[in-house]
Design an enzyme around this catalytic site. Structure first.
Site: not given
Length: 344
Positions: A57, A231, A247, A339
């Site tokens: 999102s 994922e 660099h 979660k």
């Protein structure tokens, strides 16, 4: 590969990709039906814009930042955290992007935006974001449910692109969006061919972590591909930009012997700075002595179209990498586990 699709693609991610172009046309239709909402934000003296979100999102915000940095005279910041930057004020436009509407970090950022009295717009399917918006008289543009957040990028990116173009540049970008959708519809026939060249590339790179290099302006496409490889294919991926990698990171390749380095993917655009092109070419000579290198050139007229092309190509590439690794691309079990633990 056709047998692998039948065996491992349990949730039919193949069809999600084949119909991805419809997200652009449907997203445009949603944008057109919310023109009255767009008008609420026009001609306001915003000093900055913050797009808050996580994962699939949030990536739309990265694309929008890159696209509009070439034309917009106020800064855009993408926030991936529980709290917004200290500069957020009543003169800030905060756009909350959460596909589920229940993203923990984005809900927290929304409350922070309210505390700081910023102007807010939300894009979500519903959830807690919608509840907070309804309770605080905040505009929310709802998008269709039924996808993984990373699969719904077409909706959020099209809506944000339409909103930003209309509100800040007084432009209607319907033609560019429709052109991009038509391009994807054509490309789906090529990329959806389980015997095509993209499948062979996927097979060559699916056994090891991948490094993606792009210009700074194309970096969101690298971040997107990195996320899709992680994922979908359940494989580590890394990304960096030219000229920055020259660099520091380029020195790390010095100790790599032929055949032991991670495969490298170049994402390129013919409109990149001439010196960036030179850096790509010089480093290609170095990297090909160390590992396999694959180049992908952006197609399209506008930067929006080029991003859409690279998103689509990268999604298909990661999809075929997944099947070659004998995984189902849709589930993200380790994120679900995380979660669940956080919610206790």
């Amino acid at each position: 590969m056709i047998d692998a699709i039948k065996q491992f693609d349990k949730s039919d991610y193949h069809q999600v990709l084949m119909s991805f172009h419809k997200q652009l046309t449907d997203g445009l239709a949603i944008a057109n039906s919310h023109k009255h909402v767009f008008e609420l934000y026009r001609n306001k003296p915003f000093k900055n814009i913050v797009i808050a979100g996580m994962g699939g999102s949030a990536i739309a915000g990265d694309f929008i930042k890159s696209i509009f940095s070439e034309t917009l005279n106020i800064p855009i910041f993408v926030s991936r955290d529980y709290l917004l930057p200290a500069f957020v004020s009543p003169e800030t436009l905060c756009i909350m992007s959460s596909y589920s509407g229940n993203t923990e970090e984005t809900l927290s950022a929304l409350q922070d935006a309210l505390r700081k009295k910023a102007s807010v717009l939300a894009i979500a399917t519903g959830g807690g974001i919608e509840s907070v918006c309804l309770a605080n008289n905040i505009e929310i543009i709802k998008i269709p449910r039924g996808l993984q957040p990373r699969q719904a990028l077409g909706y959020s990116l099209t809506l944000l692109y339409s909103f930003m173009s209309s509100v800040f540049l007084s432009r209607d970008e319907s033609t560019a969006i429709q052109r991009a959708a038509s391009m994807l519809q054509l490309k789906s026939r090529e990329y959806g061919d389980a015997n095509g060249s993209l499948v062979e590339t996927a097979k060559r790179i699916s056994g090891r972590p991948v490094i993606i290099y792009s210009s700074e302006r194309l970096f969101p496409a690298s971040v997107r591909l990195k996320g899709q490889i992680s994922e979908n294919a359940k494989l580590l991926a890394f990304c960096n930009t030219f000229p920055e990698m020259n660099h520091n990171e380029i020195v790390g390749w010095d100790s790599v012997t032929k055949g032991t380095g991670f495969p490298v993917l170049y994402l390129r655009d013919r409109n990149d700075h001439p010196q960036v092109h030179r850096r790509f070419e010089i480093c290609a000579d170095i990297l090909r002595k160390k590992t396999d290198l694959f180049e992908f050139w952006a197609e399209g007229e506008t930067l929006f179209e080029k991003f859409i092309f690279l998103i689509f190509l990268g999604d298909w590439l990661s999809y075929y990498m997944t099947l070659d690794r004998r995984y189902d691309p849709t589930p993200v079990d380790i994120i679900v586990e995380l979660k669940n633990k956080l919610s206790k």
